[in-house]
Scaffold this motif. Structure first.
Motif, PDB file in Angstrom:
ATOM      1  N   ALA A 109       9.557 -31.769  13.984  1.00 16.78           N
ATOM      2  CA  ALA A 109      10.115 -30.218  13.516  1.00 16.78           C
ATOM      3  C   ALA A 109      10.583 -30.348  12.002  1.00 16.78           C
ATOM      4  CB  ALA A 109      11.677 -30.286  14.443  1.00 16.78           C
ATOM      5  N   ARG A 110       9.563 -30.083  11.174  1.00 11.69           N
ATOM      6  CA  ARG A 110       9.350 -29.693   9.913  1.00 11.69           C
ATOM      7  C   ARG A 110       8.671 -28.766   9.526  1.00 11.69           C
ATOM      8  NH1 ARG A 110      12.005 -32.025   6.182  1.00 11.69           N
ATOM      9  NH2 ARG A 110      12.611 -33.856   7.533  1.00 11.69           N
ATOM     10  N   CYS A 111       8.822 -27.668   8.587  1.00 10.30           N
ATOM     11  CA  CYS A 111       8.073 -26.577   8.187  1.00 10.30           C
ATOM     12  C   CYS A 111       7.165 -27.187   7.122  1.00 10.30           C
ATOM     13  CB  CYS A 111       9.091 -25.440   7.778  1.00 10.30           C
ATOM     14  SG  CYS A 111       8.180 -24.291   7.169  1.00 10.30           S
ATOM     15  N   GLU A 112       5.982 -26.917   7.340  1.00 10.98           N
ATOM     16  CA  GLU A 112       4.988 -27.213   6.266  1.00 10.98           C
ATOM     17  C   GLU A 112       5.115 -26.433   4.933  1.00 10.98           C
ATOM     18  OE1 GLU A 112       1.023 -27.888   7.763  1.00 10.98           O
ATOM     19  OE2 GLU A 112       1.614 -28.487   9.812  1.00 10.98           O
ATOM     20  N   ILE A 113       5.626 -25.292   5.096  1.00 19.03           N
ATOM     21  CA  ILE A 113       5.793 -24.320   4.010  1.00 19.03           C
ATOM     22  C   ILE A 113       7.000 -24.945   3.146  1.00 19.03           C
ATOM     23  CG2 ILE A 113       6.288 -21.997   3.074  1.00 19.03           C
ATOM     24  CD1 ILE A 113       3.453 -21.974   4.538  1.00 19.03           C
ATOM     25  N   CYS A 114       8.153 -24.761   3.390  1.00 23.11           N
ATOM     26  CA  CYS A 114       9.529 -25.120   2.817  1.00 23.11           C
ATOM     27  C   CYS A 114       9.944 -26.418   3.031  1.00 23.11           C
ATOM     28  CB  CYS A 114      10.417 -23.945   3.279  1.00 23.11           C
ATOM     29  SG  CYS A 114      11.153 -24.010   4.763  1.00 23.11           S
ATOM     30  N   GLY A 115       9.440 -27.281   4.016  1.00 22.79           N
ATOM     31  CA  GLY A 115       9.918 -28.511   4.370  1.00 22.79           C
ATOM     32  C   GLY A 115      11.419 -28.528   4.823  1.00 22.79           C
ATOM     33  N   LYS A 116      11.794 -27.303   5.593  1.00 22.40           N
ATOM     34  CA  LYS A 116      13.044 -27.422   6.506  1.00 22.40           C
ATOM     35  C   LYS A 116      12.711 -28.415   7.624  1.00 22.40           C
ATOM     36  CE  LYS A 116      15.258 -23.810   7.232  1.00 22.40           C
ATOM     37  NZ  LYS A 116      15.551 -22.362   7.922  1.00 22.40           N
ATOM     38  N   GLY A 117      13.880 -29.124   7.930  1.00 24.92           N
ATOM     39  CA  GLY A 117      13.752 -30.012   9.186  1.00 24.92           C
ATOM     40  C   GLY A 117      14.934 -30.154   9.932  1.00 24.92           C
ATOM     41  N   THR A 118      15.106 -31.300  10.633  1.00 20.95           N
ATOM     42  CA  THR A 118      16.212 -31.563  11.454  1.00 20.95           C
ATOM     43  C   THR A 118      17.539 -31.720  10.401  1.00 20.95           C
ATOM     44  OG1 THR A 118      15.148 -32.374  13.141  1.00 20.95           O
ATOM     45  CG2 THR A 118      17.337 -32.775  13.445  1.00 20.95           C
ATOM     46  N   ALA A 119      18.733 -31.098  10.783  1.00 22.31           N
ATOM     47  CA  ALA A 119      19.931 -31.423  10.189  1.00 22.31           C
ATOM     48  C   ALA A 119      20.903 -32.033  10.996  1.00 22.31           C
ATOM     49  CB  ALA A 119      20.584 -30.186   9.642  1.00 22.31           C
ATOM     50  N   PHE A 120      21.819 -32.607  10.486  1.00 24.91           N
ATOM     51  CA  PHE A 120      22.706 -33.684  11.502  1.00 24.91           C
ATOM     52  C   PHE A 120      24.158 -33.199  11.165  1.00 24.91           C
ATOM     53  CE2 PHE A 120      19.251 -36.171  11.066  1.00 24.91           C
ATOM     54  CZ  PHE A 120      18.750 -36.608  12.069  1.00 24.91           C
ATOM     55  N   GLY A 121      24.885 -33.462  11.872  1.00 24.67           N
ATOM     56  CA  GLY A 121      26.468 -33.170  12.241  1.00 24.67           C
ATOM     57  C   GLY A 121      27.187 -33.517  13.116  1.00 24.67           C
ATOM     58  N   ASN A 122      28.110 -32.619  13.602  1.00 24.83           N
ATOM     59  CA  ASN A 122      29.266 -33.070  14.401  1.00 24.83           C
ATOM     60  C   ASN A 122      29.363 -31.988  15.494  1.00 24.83           C
ATOM     61  OD1 ASN A 122      29.799 -35.813  13.776  1.00 24.83           O
ATOM     62  ND2 ASN A 122      31.121 -34.690  12.037  1.00 24.83           N
ATOM     63  N   TYR A 123      29.579 -32.488  16.826  1.00 21.53           N
ATOM     64  CA  TYR A 123      30.017 -31.506  17.827  1.00 21.53           C
ATOM     65  C   TYR A 123      31.696 -31.677  17.439  1.00 21.53           C
ATOM     66  CZ  TYR A 123      25.998 -31.390  20.754  1.00 21.53           C
ATOM     67  OH  TYR A 123      24.744 -31.205  21.050  1.00 21.53           O
ATOM     68  N   VAL A 124      32.625 -30.817  17.464  1.00 20.39           N
ATOM     69  CA  VAL A 124      34.202 -31.013  17.330  1.00 20.39           C
ATOM     70  C   VAL A 124      34.453 -30.267  18.564  1.00 20.39           C
ATOM     71  CG1 VAL A 124      35.711 -30.669  15.804  1.00 20.39           C
ATOM     72  CG2 VAL A 124      33.640 -31.223  14.767  1.00 20.39           C
ATOM     73  N   SER A 125      35.402 -31.084  19.103  1.00 23.50           N
ATOM     74  CA  SER A 125      35.876 -30.521  20.356  1.00 23.50           C
ATOM     75  C   SER A 125      37.349 -29.850  19.997  1.00 23.50           C
ATOM     76  CB  SER A 125      36.525 -31.630  21.497  1.00 23.50           C
ATOM     77  OG  SER A 125      37.191 -32.432  20.705  1.00 23.50           O
ATOM     78  N   ARG A 141      25.668 -34.709  16.373  1.00 22.55           N
ATOM     79  CA  ARG A 141      24.683 -33.775  17.130  1.00 22.55           C
ATOM     80  C   ARG A 141      23.405 -33.537  16.016  1.00 22.55           C
ATOM     81  NH1 ARG A 141      25.829 -27.635  17.197  1.00 22.55           N
ATOM     82  NH2 ARG A 141      23.595 -27.875  17.274  1.00 22.55           N
ATOM     83  N   ARG A 142      22.429 -32.925  16.395  1.00 20.44           N
ATOM     84  CA  ARG A 142      21.394 -32.499  15.675  1.00 20.44           C
ATOM     85  C   ARG A 142      21.290 -31.062  15.779  1.00 20.44           C
ATOM     86  NH1 ARG A 142      16.372 -35.663  17.407  1.00 20.44           N
ATOM     87  NH2 ARG A 142      17.031 -34.836  19.470  1.00 20.44           N
ATOM     88  N   PHE A 143      20.919 -30.453  14.531  1.00 19.06           N
ATOM     89  CA  PHE A 143      20.686 -29.062  14.313  1.00 19.06           C
ATOM     90  C   PHE A 143      19.105 -29.072  14.130  1.00 19.06           C
ATOM     91  CE2 PHE A 143      24.897 -29.251  12.729  1.00 19.06           C
ATOM     92  CZ  PHE A 143      25.479 -28.096  13.449  1.00 19.06           C
ATOM     93  N   MET A 144      18.222 -28.433  15.047  1.00 18.50           N
ATOM     94  CA  MET A 144      16.912 -28.636  15.079  1.00 18.50           C
ATOM     95  C   MET A 144      16.532 -27.204  14.408  1.00 18.50           C
ATOM     96  SD  MET A 144      16.063 -31.187  16.575  1.00 18.50           S
ATOM     97  CE  MET A 144      14.504 -31.160  16.771  1.00 18.50           C
ATOM     98  N   ALA A 145      15.463 -27.212  13.604  1.00 13.58           N
ATOM     99  CA  ALA A 145      15.070 -26.247  12.952  1.00 13.58           C
ATOM    100  C   ALA A 145      14.103 -25.268  13.866  1.00 13.58           C
ATOM    101  CB  ALA A 145      13.941 -26.731  11.709  1.00 13.58           C
ATOM    102  N   ASN A 146      14.029 -24.280  13.743  1.00 14.26           N
ATOM    103  CA  ASN A 146      13.168 -23.186  14.698  1.00 14.26           C
ATOM    104  C   ASN A 146      11.870 -23.311  14.048  1.00 14.26           C
ATOM    105  OD1 ASN A 146      12.248 -21.350  16.362  1.00 14.26           O
ATOM    106  ND2 ASN A 146      13.454 -19.742  15.570  1.00 14.26           N
ATOM    107  N   VAL A 147      11.043 -24.319  14.413  1.00 12.66           N
ATOM    108  CA  VAL A 147       9.743 -24.419  13.895  1.00 12.66           C
ATOM    109  C   VAL A 147       8.644 -24.350  15.056  1.00 12.66           C
ATOM    110  CG1 VAL A 147       8.135 -26.298  13.272  1.00 12.66           C
ATOM    111  CG2 VAL A 147      10.449 -26.277  12.339  1.00 12.66           C
TER     112      VAL A 147
END
Length: 61
Positions: free
Chosen positions: A2-18, A26-32
């Motif tokens: 999940a990494r764009c070959e043009i801009c290099g956007k990939g998976t970002a990481f963060g938190n689920y917050v209840s 959690r992971r934010f997956m790029a729309n690749v």
């Protein structure tokens, strides 16, 4: 993968917050997507994010 070959956007990481403010990872997956595109007269099959695909489509029009 999940990494764009043009801009290099990939998976970002963060938190689920209840509601109680408890955080879990959690992971934010790029729309690749795998698309066949023509760049500089050469047709290639590449992994490209939705934002770059939109920009490429607008540039051709």
């Amino acid at each position: 993968m999940a990494r764009c070959e043009i801009c290099g956007k990939g998976t970002a990481f963060g938190n689920y917050v209840s509601h109680s403010n408890h955080a879990e990872r959690r992971r934010f997956m790029a729309n690749v997507q795998k698309k066949r595109v023509t760049i500089n007269g050469v047709t290639r099959r590449i992994h490209i994010c939705a934002r770059c695909l939109k920009a490429l489509h607008k540039a051709r029009a």
